[in-house]
Every structure is written in C-alpha cells, then in structure tokens.
Design an enzyme around this catalytic site. Structure first.
Site, PDB file in Angstrom:
ATOM      1  CB  SER A 141      -1.522   5.148 -17.175  1.00 41.57           C
ATOM      2  OG  SER A 141      -1.522   6.559 -17.249  1.00 41.57           O
ATOM      3  CE1 TYR A 160      -7.604   8.583 -15.791  1.00 41.25           C
ATOM      4  CE2 TYR A 160      -5.384   9.345 -16.194  1.00 41.25           C
ATOM      5  CZ  TYR A 160      -6.667   9.592 -15.749  1.00 41.25           C
ATOM      6  OH  TYR A 160      -7.016  10.837 -15.288  1.00 41.25           O
ATOM      7  CG  ASN A 170      -8.277  14.019 -11.401  1.00 37.86           C
ATOM      8  OD1 ASN A 170      -8.040  15.206 -11.194  1.00 37.86           O
ATOM      9  ND2 ASN A 170      -9.050  13.307 -10.596  1.00 37.86           N
ATOM     10  CG  ASP A 228      -1.807   1.155   1.371  1.00 39.07           C
ATOM     11  OD1 ASP A 228      -1.666   2.130   0.614  1.00 39.07           O
ATOM     12  OD2 ASP A 228      -2.681   1.117   2.262  1.00 39.07           O
ATOM     13  CB  ILE A 229       1.700   3.707  -2.658  1.00 43.48           C
ATOM     14  CG1 ILE A 229       2.932   4.575  -2.953  1.00 43.48           C
ATOM     15  CG2 ILE A 229       0.393   4.463  -2.910  1.00 43.48           C
ATOM     16  CD1 ILE A 229       3.144   4.874  -4.419  1.00 43.48           C
ATOM     17  CG  ASP A 281      -6.149  10.934  -7.418  1.00 49.35           C
ATOM     18  OD1 ASP A 281      -5.584  11.598  -6.531  1.00 49.35           O
ATOM     19  OD2 ASP A 281      -6.842  11.452  -8.312  1.00 49.35           O
ATOM     20  N   GLY A 312      -4.620   1.612 -13.929  1.00 49.75           N
ATOM     21  CA  GLY A 312      -5.945   1.385 -13.359  1.00 49.75           C
ATOM     22  C   GLY A 312      -7.019   1.757 -14.361  1.00 49.75           C
TER      23      GLY A 312
END
Length: 194
Positions: A142, A146, A44, A26-27, A54, A144
C-alpha cells in the site's frame, strides 16, 4: 537479541525459529530455494496485474500468472481478492516458487486502513503456512499508488510480522525504493529490538 548485520541487510530475530531480513532490491529477482519460497504481490482486487510492483511481478512471471489469476473465483463481480485477504498461485517464470497476492488498503478511502493493512500481512503469513512456505518476501504493501505513509505502514507491518511469523523460517522485506528501505530499517530497529 536483535541486531543489524553487516552490509545492506538488516536482520532481526522475530522468535526462536523466525528471522526478519530487510534489504533493498527487486522482489521479482528474490528467491531462497525455489520450492518453499513465495513473494507477495501487492495486487488489486481483480488480481489481473497493474502498475508498480504488481505489474513488475506479472511481467516477470509471464502470461501464465495472469491465466492462473483469472481462474481464482470472484467473491463478487470484479473482486477475486478483497482488501486484507490473500490468495496463492504458482510463481511460473519467477525464481520464487509461489506468489501470494494480497490487496492492501487505499489509505485515503479505507474506513480502517491500519486494520486492513494488518490483515493483509497476517493473511499472507497464514496462506504461507498453509502451503508449507518457509521463506516469504514482502514489498511495502500500500505504499505506492495506494498512498499509505511509509512511517505509518512500517509501524503496522513490522509488529504484525513479528506477531504472526512463527512457523516461517525467514520473512524478508525486499524494498525497491531507497526511502522506503531507510524507513523500514529505522522502524525495525525501534520496534523489534529485544
């Protein structure tokens, strides 16, 4: 000589002074020293939070992160951080001292998704160096909503990190998804072996 360490972490030498570590996790929990470290937020363009990593980063950092992002000047209406660029804020309630926000490409609609993804990684490292960040943790930008295919994303991300990491002690990929972690580790062994 690049080698994988025992345990979950894949460790790879990027240069004489830089190391890459790939781990599952987990970042929002990641930090090294709480003063010269930063996590990368796959934001975004509005930088006001969203889904996936995010949203998790914004929730963990607390409302102060959103307030700091609101203060980042818009370059055009609704855009604080254009695709491929990077901005930095404090980390607030996160264990890491800073958040570097970057906007990755939407795979199916970006004219040059590879170039945009490369710029996102490169510009995060550039912002890190300008702010004396010695340790940085990336998610898989990108990959996920995206829609960037994992294999292609790793093939862009890993060589870009290797090319631009000089001056940063440790670059980490902290990957929440086990499938992404497996792809990153495999691609790192292919692309970064010396």
């Amino acid at each position: 000589m690049a080698s994988a360490t025992a345990g979950e972490d894949g460790q790879f030498k990027l240069s004489e002074t830089s190391v890459l570590k790939i781990k599952k996790g987990d970042i929002t929990q990641w930090f090294i020293d709480g003063s010269s470290d930063a996590i990368v937020n796959p934001a975004n363009p509005r930088m006001l939070g969203g889904g996936g990593a995010d949203g998790a980063i914004h929730r963990a950092a607390g409302p102060e992160l959103r307030e700091a992002c609101v203060k980042v000047p818009e370059v055009r209406p609704g855009v604080r951080c254009p695709t491929g660029e990077a901005r930095i804020t404090p980390g607030f309630k996160l264990p890491a001292s800073h958040v570097i926000h970057t906007v990755g490409p939407i795979y199916d609609s970006d004219k040059d998704p590879k170039g945009s993804l490369r710029n996102a990684y490169k510009n995060c490292l550039s912002v890190a160096k300008k702010n004396n960040i010695q340790y940085i943790a990336f998610p898989s930008i990108s990959c996920g909503v995206y829609g960037y295919p994992y294999e292609e994303a790793a093939t862009v991300a890993l060589p870009t990190i290797k090319e631009f990491a000089d001056g940063i002690k440790e670059v980490h990929f902290v990957l929440f998804d086990g499938n992404v972690y497996d792809v990153w580790l495999r691609k790192a062994k292919e692309l970064l072996q010396v």
